[in-house]
Each structure stands twice: as C-alpha cells, then as structure tokens.
Write a protein that holds these residues in place. Structure first.
Motif, PDB file in Angstrom:
ATOM      1  N   LEU A  79       2.895  -1.591  -2.090  1.00 25.67           N
ATOM      2  CA  LEU A  79       2.229  -2.606  -1.262  1.00 25.67           C
ATOM      3  C   LEU A  79       1.538  -1.991  -0.057  1.00 25.67           C
ATOM      4  CD1 LEU A  79       4.749  -5.595  -1.274  1.00 25.67           C
ATOM      5  CD2 LEU A  79       2.729  -5.243  -2.694  1.00 25.67           C
ATOM      6  N   SER A  80       2.069  -0.897   0.455  1.00 25.47           N
ATOM      7  CA  SER A  80       1.423  -0.235   1.594  1.00 25.47           C
ATOM      8  C   SER A  80       0.335   0.731   1.159  1.00 25.47           C
ATOM      9  CB  SER A  80       2.482   0.510   2.416  1.00 25.47           C
ATOM     10  OG  SER A  80       3.094   1.516   1.627  1.00 25.47           O
ATOM     11  N   THR A  81       0.060   0.781  -0.146  1.00 23.61           N
ATOM     12  CA  THR A  81      -0.977   1.645  -0.743  1.00 23.61           C
ATOM     13  C   THR A  81      -0.709   3.127  -0.505  1.00 23.61           C
ATOM     14  OG1 THR A  81      -2.481   1.622   1.155  1.00 23.61           O
ATOM     15  CG2 THR A  81      -2.711  -0.186  -0.419  1.00 23.61           C
ATOM     16  N   THR A  82       0.560   3.501  -0.293  1.00 20.80           N
ATOM     17  CA  THR A  82       0.892   4.929  -0.123  1.00 20.80           C
ATOM     18  C   THR A  82       0.887   5.639  -1.473  1.00 20.80           C
ATOM     19  OG1 THR A  82       2.239   4.369   1.803  1.00 20.80           O
ATOM     20  CG2 THR A  82       2.569   6.549   0.817  1.00 20.80           C
ATOM     21  N   ALA A  94       5.012  -3.368 -17.976  1.00 23.05           N
ATOM     22  CA  ALA A  94       5.053  -2.995 -16.568  1.00 23.05           C
ATOM     23  C   ALA A  94       3.654  -2.761 -16.017  1.00 23.05           C
ATOM     24  CB  ALA A  94       5.907  -1.752 -16.379  1.00 23.05           C
ATOM     25  N   ARG A  95       2.812  -2.119 -16.803  1.00 21.35           N
ATOM     26  CA  ARG A  95       1.438  -1.888 -16.354  1.00 21.35           C
ATOM     27  C   ARG A  95       0.658  -3.202 -16.260  1.00 21.35           C
ATOM     28  NH1 ARG A  95      -0.041   3.523 -19.964  1.00 21.35           N
ATOM     29  NH2 ARG A  95       1.362   4.942 -18.812  1.00 21.35           N
ATOM     30  N   LEU A  96       0.935  -4.125 -17.192  1.00 20.98           N
ATOM     31  CA  LEU A  96       0.257  -5.421 -17.148  1.00 20.98           C
ATOM     32  C   LEU A  96       0.673  -6.214 -15.921  1.00 20.98           C
ATOM     33  CD1 LEU A  96      -1.673  -7.282 -18.709  1.00 20.98           C
ATOM     34  CD2 LEU A  96       0.341  -8.257 -19.857  1.00 20.98           C
ATOM     35  N   VAL A  97       1.969  -6.177 -15.612  1.00 24.78           N
ATOM     36  CA  VAL A  97       2.452  -6.873 -14.410  1.00 24.78           C
ATOM     37  C   VAL A  97       1.854  -6.257 -13.155  1.00 24.78           C
ATOM     38  CG1 VAL A  97       4.494  -7.351 -13.016  1.00 24.78           C
ATOM     39  CG2 VAL A  97       4.570  -7.689 -15.486  1.00 24.78           C
ATOM     40  N   ASN A  98       1.728  -4.932 -13.104  1.00 21.56           N
ATOM     41  CA  ASN A  98       1.116  -4.264 -11.956  1.00 21.56           C
ATOM     42  C   ASN A  98      -0.343  -4.664 -11.787  1.00 21.56           C
ATOM     43  OD1 ASN A  98       2.441  -1.717 -10.353  1.00 21.56           O
ATOM     44  ND2 ASN A  98       3.577  -2.265 -12.209  1.00 21.56           N
ATOM     45  N   THR A  99      -1.030  -4.780 -12.913  1.00 23.44           N
ATOM     46  CA  THR A  99      -2.460  -5.104 -12.851  1.00 23.44           C
ATOM     47  C   THR A  99      -2.702  -6.553 -12.451  1.00 23.44           C
ATOM     48  OG1 THR A  99      -2.911  -3.456 -14.568  1.00 23.44           O
ATOM     49  CG2 THR A  99      -4.612  -5.109 -14.149  1.00 23.44           C
ATOM     50  N   LEU A 100      -1.962  -7.476 -13.056  1.00 23.05           N
ATOM     51  CA  LEU A 100      -2.244  -8.896 -12.874  1.00 23.05           C
ATOM     52  C   LEU A 100      -1.475  -9.544 -11.732  1.00 23.05           C
ATOM     53  CD1 LEU A 100      -2.345 -10.064 -16.617  1.00 23.05           C
ATOM     54  CD2 LEU A 100      -4.248  -9.364 -15.140  1.00 23.05           C
ATOM     55  N   VAL A 101      -0.318  -8.987 -11.371  1.00 23.53           N
ATOM     56  CA  VAL A 101       0.530  -9.638 -10.369  1.00 23.53           C
ATOM     57  C   VAL A 101       0.686  -8.795  -9.108  1.00 23.53           C
ATOM     58  CG1 VAL A 101       2.791 -10.663  -9.919  1.00 23.53           C
ATOM     59  CG2 VAL A 101       1.768 -10.841 -12.202  1.00 23.53           C
ATOM     60  N   ILE A 102       1.118  -7.553  -9.257  1.00 17.87           N
ATOM     61  CA  ILE A 102       1.451  -6.739  -8.089  1.00 17.87           C
ATOM     62  C   ILE A 102       0.204  -6.354  -7.305  1.00 17.87           C
ATOM     63  CG2 ILE A 102       2.455  -4.546  -7.353  1.00 17.87           C
ATOM     64  CD1 ILE A 102       4.483  -4.766  -9.544  1.00 17.87           C
ATOM     65  N   THR A 103      -0.895  -6.075  -7.992  1.00  8.77           N
ATOM     66  CA  THR A 103      -2.128  -5.738  -7.255  1.00  8.77           C
ATOM     67  C   THR A 103      -2.615  -6.891  -6.373  1.00  8.77           C
ATOM     68  OG1 THR A 103      -2.800  -4.124  -8.919  1.00  8.77           O
ATOM     69  CG2 THR A 103      -4.527  -5.021  -7.503  1.00  8.77           C
ATOM     70  N   LEU A 105      -0.727  -9.199  -5.153  1.00  6.85           N
ATOM     71  CA  LEU A 105       0.275  -9.294  -4.086  1.00  6.85           C
ATOM     72  C   LEU A 105       0.069  -8.206  -3.041  1.00  6.85           C
ATOM     73  CD1 LEU A 105       3.541 -10.105  -6.101  1.00  6.85           C
ATOM     74  CD2 LEU A 105       2.259 -11.630  -4.582  1.00  6.85           C
ATOM     75  N   ARG A 106      -0.390  -7.032  -3.472  1.00  9.43           N
ATOM     76  CA  ARG A 106      -0.663  -5.959  -2.526  1.00  9.43           C
ATOM     77  C   ARG A 106      -1.792  -6.358  -1.573  1.00  9.43           C
ATOM     78  NH1 ARG A 106      -2.390  -2.318  -5.858  1.00  9.43           N
ATOM     79  NH2 ARG A 106      -0.324  -1.429  -6.275  1.00  9.43           N
ATOM     80  N   VAL A 107      -2.849  -6.936  -2.131  1.00  6.82           N
ATOM     81  CA  VAL A 107      -3.973  -7.390  -1.295  1.00  6.82           C
ATOM     82  C   VAL A 107      -3.515  -8.479  -0.337  1.00  6.82           C
ATOM     83  CG1 VAL A 107      -6.249  -8.457  -1.336  1.00  6.82           C
ATOM     84  CG2 VAL A 107      -5.640  -6.760  -3.073  1.00  6.82           C
ATOM     85  N   LEU A 108      -2.718  -9.430  -0.852  1.00 10.66           N
ATOM     86  CA  LEU A 108      -2.202 -10.505   0.005  1.00 10.66           C
ATOM     87  C   LEU A 108      -1.315  -9.953   1.109  1.00 10.66           C
ATOM     88  CD1 LEU A 108      -1.909 -13.550   0.523  1.00 10.66           C
ATOM     89  CD2 LEU A 108       0.019 -13.555  -1.091  1.00 10.66           C
ATOM     90  N   PHE A 109      -0.508  -8.976   0.778  1.00  5.27           N
ATOM     91  CA  PHE A 109       0.380  -8.346   1.762  1.00  5.27           C
ATOM     92  C   PHE A 109      -0.423  -7.727   2.900  1.00  5.27           C
ATOM     93  CE2 PHE A 109       4.330  -6.463   3.092  1.00  5.27           C
ATOM     94  CZ  PHE A 109       3.976  -5.255   3.674  1.00  5.27           C
ATOM     95  N   LEU A 110      -1.474  -7.007   2.551  1.00 10.18           N
ATOM     96  CA  LEU A 110      -2.286  -6.354   3.576  1.00 10.18           C
ATOM     97  C   LEU A 110      -3.018  -7.370   4.445  1.00 10.18           C
ATOM     98  CD1 LEU A 110      -3.771  -3.393   1.504  1.00 10.18           C
ATOM     99  CD2 LEU A 110      -1.924  -3.318   3.191  1.00 10.18           C
ATOM    100  N   ILE A 111      -3.509  -8.445   3.805  1.00 10.01           N
ATOM    101  CA  ILE A 111      -4.212  -9.478   4.582  1.00 10.01           C
ATOM    102  C   ILE A 111      -3.267 -10.142   5.574  1.00 10.01           C
ATOM    103  CG2 ILE A 111      -5.318 -11.741   4.411  1.00 10.01           C
ATOM    104  CD1 ILE A 111      -6.563 -10.836   1.805  1.00 10.01           C
ATOM    105  N   ILE A 112      -2.060 -10.476   5.105  1.00 10.37           N
ATOM    106  CA  ILE A 112      -1.103 -11.159   5.973  1.00 10.37           C
ATOM    107  C   ILE A 112      -0.650 -10.257   7.114  1.00 10.37           C
ATOM    108  CG2 ILE A 112       1.212 -12.148   6.072  1.00 10.37           C
ATOM    109  CD1 ILE A 112       0.781 -13.191   3.248  1.00 10.37           C
ATOM    110  N   LEU A 113      -0.259  -9.034   6.763  1.00 10.15           N
ATOM    111  CA  LEU A 113       0.395  -8.176   7.748  1.00 10.15           C
ATOM    112  C   LEU A 113      -0.590  -7.536   8.720  1.00 10.15           C
ATOM    113  CD1 LEU A 113       3.154  -7.136   8.546  1.00 10.15           C
ATOM    114  CD2 LEU A 113       2.791  -5.160   7.073  1.00 10.15           C
ATOM    115  N   ILE A 114      -1.812  -7.264   8.268  1.00  5.55           N
ATOM    116  CA  ILE A 114      -2.745  -6.533   9.124  1.00  5.55           C
ATOM    117  C   ILE A 114      -3.876  -7.437   9.632  1.00  5.55           C
ATOM    118  CG2 ILE A 114      -4.327  -4.566   9.235  1.00  5.55           C
ATOM    119  CD1 ILE A 114      -2.636  -3.208   7.107  1.00  5.55           C
TER     120      ILE A 114
END
Length: 361
Positions: A79-82, A94-103, A105-114
């Motif tokens: 989520l921190s793109t490290t 797992a790759r499908l979940v990363n592509t469709l869900v976690i990615t 969520l990563r963008v949403l995380f950055l928008i909310i936190l930063i």
C-alpha cells in the motif's frame, strides 16, 4: 444556523419556507486528520484480511509459510508502494486479487492518507487564519441585517459613497442569502440576528453603524434592542413595514426609522397626482444618477452666509438636534457647526474631507 424566538413563530416560518436548515458542524484540522487516519487503517486491515485469506497463493523468499505477520508486512509495503519483492503473489488467484482489488485499495490508501490530509490541513488552517485576521482588523464597519431587496439597495447606496466591500458584514437567516452576499464580495453571518451571539459574530460591538432590514417588524424591534445593548454608540437605521411600529422602534433605540410601506404608497400617490414631481423624487433617491440628496457640513466659505448663497441647493439646515427649513429665519446665517441637506449634481464633487469639520460629529 437558524433559530426562532418562539414555537409559534418557528412553526409559521417552517410552513413558509418548506425546508429544514441544519447547522453546519465545525471540525478542527486535527479531527479531520484523525478521521482520515482511521479510514486509512480500515483500508489497511481490509487488505491484510484479503491477503491472509489467500495466503497460500503467495511466495515468500524467506520461507514457504505465510504467517499473519507476513501478510501484514506485505500489505504495508504494498500500500505504501515500497515493494521490496521478498513476498509476491504466485498463484493466478492471488495475482487477480492484487490487480482488481489491492491496486485500487492502494490508490485509495494514498488518497486518504496523503492527498486529503494535506488538503484538510492547508484548507482549514488557511480559513481559520483568514477568519482570525478578518476579526482582528474589523473596526468601524457596517452591519446589514437582511440581504433582501431593502438590504441590497442600502448596501449599494453605501458603496456609492466610497465604503469598501470589506467593511460590510451581512447577517441573514437563510443560507442562500449569505451565499449570495459572499458571491458579491461581502462577509456573511448565517443566523437569527435577534440572538446576541449572532450579532457578536458580526462584531456589532465594534461596528460603526447597522442597517436593519428584515422581513418582519417584530424582528426589527428585537434586533434593535439587542444591537443597542451590545453597542450603545452604534448608529441604528431600521426599516418597518407598518407606520404604527415606527414609534416602538425609536423607543427601542433606533436613530432613524424608515417606513417602507407608507413611503412606497406616498410615492405611488404622488405619481398619480404629479408624475413629474414623482420622477424628480425618484431621481433624488437613486444615488449616482442625475440629482443627489446629500447631507454635508458647512464649509468655511459658507459660514455666516445665507443658505440661498450656497453653491448647492439647500433644502434644510441641521442645527443641533433640530432640522430647520431653508427659509427659516433662524437659519438665515449659517454656522460652522451646522449641517446642510442639499441637492447637487451626481457628478459634482462635494467639499473635501478637511473642509468637513462636522463629518465626524
């Protein structure tokens, strides 16, 4: 925030408005940040659970077993793109979940936190700083209660005399009226002007004058009483619809009372009897065009002279608390302490401020 003086008045106003106005909550920048931090943590834990449920589809370079701590570690660096790469999705699911869900969520995380956090900090801090600076600099301003037809016309007349927009504060109970005042460059306070706390927000205690132009006569009386209590030296000009309420307003502390209904009725009657006289009177009322009606002090050159010898057409002479007609024998010789009500061309400049000894009186 709209408040009413009584339950019967509140019921009548609710029926007339047909809508409910809720108060706007004021949230501090710290609370804004805490809310967004909680939202970011929620996104973090949702992602951890997704990874933990599908932990068998991930490859760990250290060992082949994915613990809950490993899932938490992978989620934080993802989520921190490290992205160190020591843990990576290996299976198709797992790759499908990363592509469709976690990615997402990563963008949403950055928008909310930063992004949103920085915006909340800068915007709220800037607004609070502007408000504090505005309050500290506000002195001898004009408060206008009611941004309807009468209030707008009064403001336009005051602006034509050189009053700045930053020296006008509008009070109105309706949010749309306050927004309209803001759009025209005026500071606005939303609330019931009969409440002292609303007048205090408009800094009435430090104001020079107040124009009271609500829709109801009883509101005018209550606002006049409250304003006079907060600032005994303030100049109060109030409008009423019915002439019978004018004496009550004067007893409440109003310096000048304008009866709108009877004034409009007299102008209508005058227009029927003498259309030309009505046109001249309307021209005098409309400041900045044609002829203007103005009160000014006596200049040094006019002292000792007759009102007929002045350059402007003198209508009345104000001496102390008395208003003398231009042909009154007592006004035959003007004094420096007198003030004149004159008619002059709108384009004609009035005496300079240094010649107006009585302007501040």
């Amino acid at each position: 925030m709209v408040r009413r003086l009584s339950s019967s008045r509140e019921d009548g106003d609710t029926e007339r408005q047909g809508s409910v106005l809720l108060p706007r909550l004021s949230v501090s920048p710290l609370r804004q940040v805490m809310r967004r931090l909680l939202a970011a943590l929620l996104v973090l834990w949702v992602t951890v659970l997704l990874v933990y449920v599908d932990r068998d589809g991930y490859v760990d370079d250290v060992d082949d077993h994915m613990t809950f701590l490993d899932c938490l570690y992978y989620t934080t660096v993802t989520l921190s793109t490290t992205g160190y790469g020591d843990i990576a999705p290996g299976s198709d699911s797992a790759r499908l979940v990363n592509t469709l869900v976690i990615t997402p969520l990563r963008v949403l995380f950055l928008i909310i936190l930063i992004g949103t956090t920085l915006e909340a900090l800068t915007d709220r801090t800037r607004q609070q700083w502007r408000l504090n600076r505005w309050r500290s600099a506000l002195r001898d301003h004009t408060v206008v209660v009611g941004f309807g037809t009468k209030g707008r016309s009064a403001i336009q007349t005051l602006l034509s005399t050189g009053l700045g927009r930053d020296q006008v504060v509008v009070i109105d109970a309706y949010p749309q009226s306050v927004k309209a005042a803001n759009a025209e460059g005026f500071a606005g306070v939303e609330g019931d002007a009969t409440r002292s706390q609303v007048l205090v927000r408009a800094e009435v205690q430090r104001a020079r004058q107040i124009v009271i132009a609500p829709q109801r006569d009883d509101t005018s009386v209550l606002v006049t009483l409250t304003a006079r209590q907060l600032n005994p030296r303030i100049k109060i000009v109030a409008a009423v619809r019915e002439e019978e309420n004018a004496p009550l307003l004067r007893q409440s502390g109003a310096d000048q009372v304008i009866t709108s209904a009877s004034a409009a009725g007299r102008l209508l009657g005058l227009a029927m009897l003498s259309p030309n006289a009505s046109s001249v009177l309307e021209d005098l009322i409309q400041r900045g065009t044609g002829l203007d009606l103005k009160e000014r002090p006596v200049t040094k050159a006019e002292a000792g002279r007759s009102p007929r010898e002045c350059d402007d057409l003198v209508v009345s002479v104000v001496r102390g608390h008395r208003i003398l007609a231009y042909d009154d024998p007592e006004a035959a010789s003007l004094a420096l302490t007198d003030r004149l009500v004159v008619i002059h061309r709108a384009s004609r400049a009035l005496p300079e401020p240094d010649e107006r000894r009585g302007e501040a009186r």
